[in-house]
Design a protein around this motif. Structure first.
Motif, PDB file in Angstrom:
ATOM      1  N   PRO A  26     -10.929  19.595   8.357  1.00 58.69           N
ATOM      2  CA  PRO A  26     -11.622  18.494   7.660  1.00 58.69           C
ATOM      3  C   PRO A  26     -10.653  17.344   7.429  1.00 58.69           C
ATOM      4  O   PRO A  26      -9.526  17.544   6.969  1.00 58.69           O
ATOM      5  N   GLU A  27     -11.073  16.136   7.765  1.00 58.94           N
ATOM      6  CA  GLU A  27     -10.245  14.957   7.550  1.00 58.94           C
ATOM      7  C   GLU A  27     -10.699  14.180   6.312  1.00 58.94           C
ATOM      8  O   GLU A  27      -9.880  13.646   5.573  1.00 58.94           O
ATOM      9  N   MET A  28     -12.016  14.117   6.116  1.00 59.68           N
ATOM     10  CA  MET A  28     -12.631  13.447   4.978  1.00 59.68           C
ATOM     11  C   MET A  28     -14.119  13.784   5.054  1.00 59.68           C
ATOM     12  O   MET A  28     -14.552  14.438   6.008  1.00 59.68           O
ATOM     13  N   PRO A  29     -14.944  13.381   4.100  1.00 64.44           N
ATOM     14  CA  PRO A  29     -16.367  13.694   4.187  1.00 64.44           C
ATOM     15  C   PRO A  29     -16.969  13.238   5.512  1.00 64.44           C
ATOM     16  O   PRO A  29     -16.733  12.107   5.964  1.00 64.44           O
ATOM     17  N   ILE A 130      -4.748  -2.035  16.963  1.00 62.06           N
ATOM     18  CA  ILE A 130      -5.697  -2.492  15.941  1.00 62.06           C
ATOM     19  C   ILE A 130      -6.951  -1.636  16.036  1.00 62.06           C
ATOM     20  O   ILE A 130      -7.574  -1.551  17.098  1.00 62.06           O
ATOM     21  N   SER A 131      -7.335  -1.005  14.938  1.00 58.88           N
ATOM     22  CA  SER A 131      -8.506  -0.122  14.976  1.00 58.88           C
ATOM     23  C   SER A 131      -9.262  -0.186  13.662  1.00 58.88           C
ATOM     24  O   SER A 131      -8.748  -0.653  12.643  1.00 58.88           O
ATOM     25  N   ALA A 132     -10.501   0.288  13.720  1.00 57.19           N
ATOM     26  CA  ALA A 132     -11.334   0.399  12.517  1.00 57.19           C
ATOM     27  C   ALA A 132     -11.951   1.787  12.491  1.00 57.19           C
ATOM     28  O   ALA A 132     -12.450   2.275  13.516  1.00 57.19           O
ATOM     29  N   GLY A 133     -11.904   2.427  11.329  1.00 55.46           N
ATOM     30  CA  GLY A 133     -12.518   3.739  11.180  1.00 55.46           C
ATOM     31  C   GLY A 133     -11.981   4.749  12.172  1.00 55.46           C
ATOM     32  O   GLY A 133     -10.777   4.878  12.387  1.00 55.46           O
ATOM     33  N   SER A 134     -12.906   5.471  12.818  1.00 55.77           N
ATOM     34  CA  SER A 134     -12.499   6.506  13.769  1.00 55.77           C
ATOM     35  C   SER A 134     -12.008   5.924  15.087  1.00 55.77           C
ATOM     36  O   SER A 134     -11.585   6.668  15.977  1.00 55.77           O
ATOM     37  N   GLY A 135     -12.026   4.588  15.216  1.00 60.19           N
ATOM     38  CA  GLY A 135     -11.379   3.955  16.351  1.00 60.19           C
ATOM     39  C   GLY A 135      -9.874   4.173  16.352  1.00 60.19           C
ATOM     40  O   GLY A 135      -9.181   3.814  17.305  1.00 60.19           O
ATOM     41  N   ILE A 136      -9.365   4.790  15.308  1.00 64.47           N
ATOM     42  CA  ILE A 136      -7.943   5.108  15.208  1.00 64.47           C
ATOM     43  C   ILE A 136      -7.532   6.215  16.179  1.00 64.47           C
ATOM     44  O   ILE A 136      -6.342   6.362  16.492  1.00 64.47           O
ATOM     45  N   ILE A 158      -2.258  -1.184  12.951  1.00 67.88           N
ATOM     46  CA  ILE A 158      -3.210  -1.680  11.954  1.00 67.88           C
ATOM     47  C   ILE A 158      -4.480  -0.837  12.007  1.00 67.88           C
ATOM     48  O   ILE A 158      -5.061  -0.653  13.075  1.00 67.88           O
ATOM     49  N   ASN A 159      -4.881  -0.322  10.865  1.00 66.50           N
ATOM     50  CA  ASN A 159      -6.171   0.366  10.790  1.00 66.50           C
ATOM     51  C   ASN A 159      -6.952  -0.149   9.591  1.00 66.50           C
ATOM     52  O   ASN A 159      -6.405  -0.336   8.505  1.00 66.50           O
ATOM     53  N   CYS A 160      -8.246  -0.392   9.817  1.00 62.43           N
ATOM     54  CA  CYS A 160      -9.137  -0.892   8.773  1.00 62.43           C
ATOM     55  C   CYS A 160     -10.119   0.202   8.374  1.00 62.43           C
ATOM     56  O   CYS A 160     -10.667   0.892   9.241  1.00 62.43           O
ATOM     57  N   ALA A 161     -10.326   0.359   7.089  1.00 64.85           N
ATOM     58  CA  ALA A 161     -11.229   1.385   6.587  1.00 64.85           C
ATOM     59  C   ALA A 161     -11.951   0.851   5.358  1.00 64.85           C
ATOM     60  O   ALA A 161     -11.562  -0.178   4.788  1.00 64.85           O
ATOM     61  N   LYS A 162     -12.987   1.560   4.949  1.00 65.68           N
ATOM     62  CA  LYS A 162     -13.732   1.116   3.765  1.00 65.68           C
ATOM     63  C   LYS A 162     -12.878   1.279   2.513  1.00 65.68           C
ATOM     64  O   LYS A 162     -12.796   0.373   1.681  1.00 65.68           O
ATOM     65  N   ARG A 163     -12.244   2.448   2.362  1.00 67.51           N
ATOM     66  CA  ARG A 163     -11.401   2.722   1.198  1.00 67.51           C
ATOM     67  C   ARG A 163     -10.114   3.410   1.665  1.00 67.51           C
ATOM     68  O   ARG A 163     -10.077   3.998   2.742  1.00 67.51           O
ATOM     69  N   SER A 165      -8.942   6.226   0.796  1.00 72.38           N
ATOM     70  CA  SER A 165      -9.190   7.653   1.024  1.00 72.38           C
ATOM     71  C   SER A 165      -9.888   7.921   2.349  1.00 72.38           C
ATOM     72  O   SER A 165      -9.998   9.079   2.774  1.00 72.38           O
ATOM     73  N   GLU A 166     -10.367   6.876   3.031  1.00 68.56           N
ATOM     74  CA  GLU A 166     -11.063   7.049   4.295  1.00 68.56           C
ATOM     75  C   GLU A 166     -10.209   6.649   5.494  1.00 68.56           C
ATOM     76  O   GLU A 166     -10.721   6.484   6.606  1.00 68.56           O
ATOM     77  N   ILE A 167      -8.909   6.494   5.293  1.00 71.05           N
ATOM     78  CA  ILE A 167      -8.005   6.200   6.404  1.00 71.05           C
ATOM     79  C   ILE A 167      -7.666   7.514   7.091  1.00 71.05           C
ATOM     80  O   ILE A 167      -6.933   8.354   6.547  1.00 71.05           O
ATOM     81  N   ILE A 168      -8.199   7.723   8.281  1.00 69.00           N
ATOM     82  CA  ILE A 168      -7.967   8.963   9.017  1.00 69.00           C
ATOM     83  C   ILE A 168      -6.513   9.012   9.479  1.00 69.00           C
ATOM     84  O   ILE A 168      -5.951   8.000   9.891  1.00 69.00           O
ATOM     85  N   PHE A 169      -5.902  10.192   9.419  1.00 67.72           N
ATOM     86  CA  PHE A 169      -4.527  10.438   9.878  1.00 67.72           C
ATOM     87  C   PHE A 169      -3.475   9.715   9.045  1.00 67.72           C
ATOM     88  O   PHE A 169      -2.322   9.603   9.471  1.00 67.72           O
ATOM     89  N   ARG A 170      -3.824   9.258   7.868  1.00 69.65           N
ATOM     90  CA  ARG A 170      -2.856   8.476   7.095  1.00 69.65           C
ATOM     91  C   ARG A 170      -1.568   9.259   6.833  1.00 69.65           C
ATOM     92  O   ARG A 170      -0.463   8.742   7.035  1.00 69.65           O
TER      93      ARG A 170
END
Length: 361
Positions: A26-29, A130-136, A158-163, A165-170
C-alpha cells in the motif's frame, strides 16, 4: 574427476508466461505497488519508463476482461522482479479489481514491456523530471536505474500532488536524495494536510516555480508525465520560457505510445515572431498591429494606451482586461481564476494575440 554441475540462468521473461504476484505494498489510499516475478525464475529486461499491459478480470465487461496499461515503477537494474504502481480513480475498473482482489500467489497475463518514453540511450546528463500524481512512476524507474548504475546524478525531480501525504515514493526518493547531492527533489501540493504545516511549494506549477526550481532548465532534458491538462500547462510554460521543445518528452496517463509511428503530434499554439496579429482596443477605438510574440500589454503601450499593471509575470492580476473577440495564447502564473477566463478575461501582460483580437480598453 567429478564433472561440475553448472547452474544455467533462465532466459529473459517473455509475455507468454504469466506473472505471479509476490507482494502488494500500500502506498496511500486507493494506491498500491504490485510486485511480480516469473514463476520460471526468468529475469526481466526493459528500459526504464516503459509500460506493461495487463489483462484484468472484468465479468461485467465484454469478453470478461479489460486491458490496462501501467508504467513499470521498478528498475531494470533489479531484474528478478517487476512492479507497477497503480491508483484507482472513481471510475476505475481494472485498478479497482487489482486493489480488491490481487494478492500474493495470484497469476495474471501481461503483455510487453513496450513504450518509447525512456531516457535509455540518451546522451543527456542533466535531467528535469516533471510529474503529477501517479505520473511519478516512470520517473522513479529512470531515477532508480541511474542510481543503481552509480551514475553521477544531475536530476531536478518535480512532482505535484494534492497533499503532501499523497506524494507517491516520497520516502524512497528522500532516502536516495540524502545520499547524493545530484538528486534535487521539489514537491508542489495544492493544499497542506490538516494540522501538518507545509513549507514547500503550494499551488499550481507555473513558470515562476520552474525558474526557481531549475534555474538552468535550458540545459536540461525534460521528461513529463501526468494528465493531459497538466502536461499542456508544462509545455506552455516551457515554450514561453524559450525552451527547445525538441528536448521535451512526455508520456500520457491515457495512451502510452508503443511505436514511433503512433507518436502524437503536439499541436500547441506557439506565438510566431514572423506572424502579424491585430488588436483592436474597443474602448479607445485604437488598433495596433503587432507580432504574435508581443503581449497585449506591450501592444497597448505601443499605441499610447495605459493598462494598469504590476508584476508583468501573470501573478498579481492587475492587468486583467475583458477580451470580446478573437483568441490569445495566455500563460499565466496564477493571477487569474478559471471563472474569469471562462467569462472572457485575460491578463494583458502574459497574453499573446493570435490573429485578430478585440479587447475592452
Amino acid at each position: 574427476m567429478t564433472a561440475l554441475s553448472l547452474k544455467t540462468t533462465p532466459a529473459i521473461w517473455q509475455d507468454s508466461e504469466l506473472l505471479e504476484c509476490v507482494s502488494v505494498i500500500p502506498e496511500m489510499p486507493d494506491t498500491a505497488s504490485f510486485i511480480f516475478r516469473a514463476a520460471s525464475g526468468a529475469p526481466f529486461s526493459y528500459d526504464p519508463g516503459q509500460f506493461l499491459t495487463l489483462e484484468i478480470p472484468a465479468p461485467n465487461q465484454p469478453g470478461g476482461i479489460v486491458r490496462r496499461t501501467y508504467t513499470i515503477s521498478s528498475s531494470p537494474s533489479r531484474p528478478r522482479s517487476i512492479s507497477i504502481t497503480a491508483k484507482a480513480q472513481a471510475d476505475s475498473i481494472g485498478t479497482r479489481w487489482m486493489l480488491d482482489n490481487l494478492r500474493p500467489g495470484a497469476r495474471i497475463k501481461a503483455i510487453g514491456p513496450a513504450g518509447l518514453f525512456t531516457n535509455a540511450g540518451t546522451q543527456a546528463r542533466k535531467f528535469l523530471f516533471i510529474s503529477a500524481g501517479s505520473g511519478i512512476t516512470p520517473m522513479m524507474s529512470m531515477t532508480t536505474c541511474m542510481w543503481d548504475e552509480g551514475r553521477d546524478l544531475d536530476i531536478v525531480f518535480i512532482n505535484c500532488a494534492k497533499r503532501p501525504s499523497e506524494i507517491i515514493f516520497r520516502q524512497r526518493l528522500e532516502h536516495m536524495a540524502c545520499r547524493t547531492p545530484g538528486l534535487d527533489l521539489k514537491f508542489v501540493v495544492e493544499e497542506p494536510d490538516p494540522y501538518r504545516p507545509w513549507t514547500g511549494y503550494q499551488g499550481q506549477l507555473n513558470q515562476l516555480m520552474l525558474g526557481l526550481m531549475a534555474p538552468d532548465y535550458l540545459a536540461r532534458e525534460v521528461y513529463c508525465c501526468g494528465p493531459e491538462p497538466f502536461m499542456q500547462a508544462v509545455r506552455d510554460a516551457l515554450a514561453g520560457l524559450g525552451f527547445d521543445m525538441n528536448r521535451y518528452h512526455q508520456e500520457s496517463f491515457v495512451v502510452p505510445v508503443q511505436a514511433e509511428a503512433n507518436q502524437p503530434e503536439l499541436d500547441d499554439v506557439v506565438p510566431d515572431d514572423g506572424t502579424q496579429a491585430e488588436i483592436r482596443f474597443t474602448g479607445s477605438g485604437v488598433t495596433a498591429k503587432v507580432a504574435e510574440t508581443d503581449t497585449v500589454l506591450a501592444a497597448a503601450r505601443s499605441v499610447g494606451l495605459n493598462i494598469p499593471s504590476g508584476c508583468t509575470f501573470g501573478v498579481c492580476g492587475t492587468c486583467k482586461v475583458k477580451k470580446t473577440g478573437g483568441e490569445v495564447h495566455m500563460v499565466h502564473n496564477g493571477g487569474i481564476s478559471d471563472d474569469d477566463v471562462a467569462a472572457g478575461y485575460i491578463l494583458a501582460c502574459c497574453s499573446n494575440p493570435i490573429g485578430r483580437v478585440e479587447v475592452e480598453v
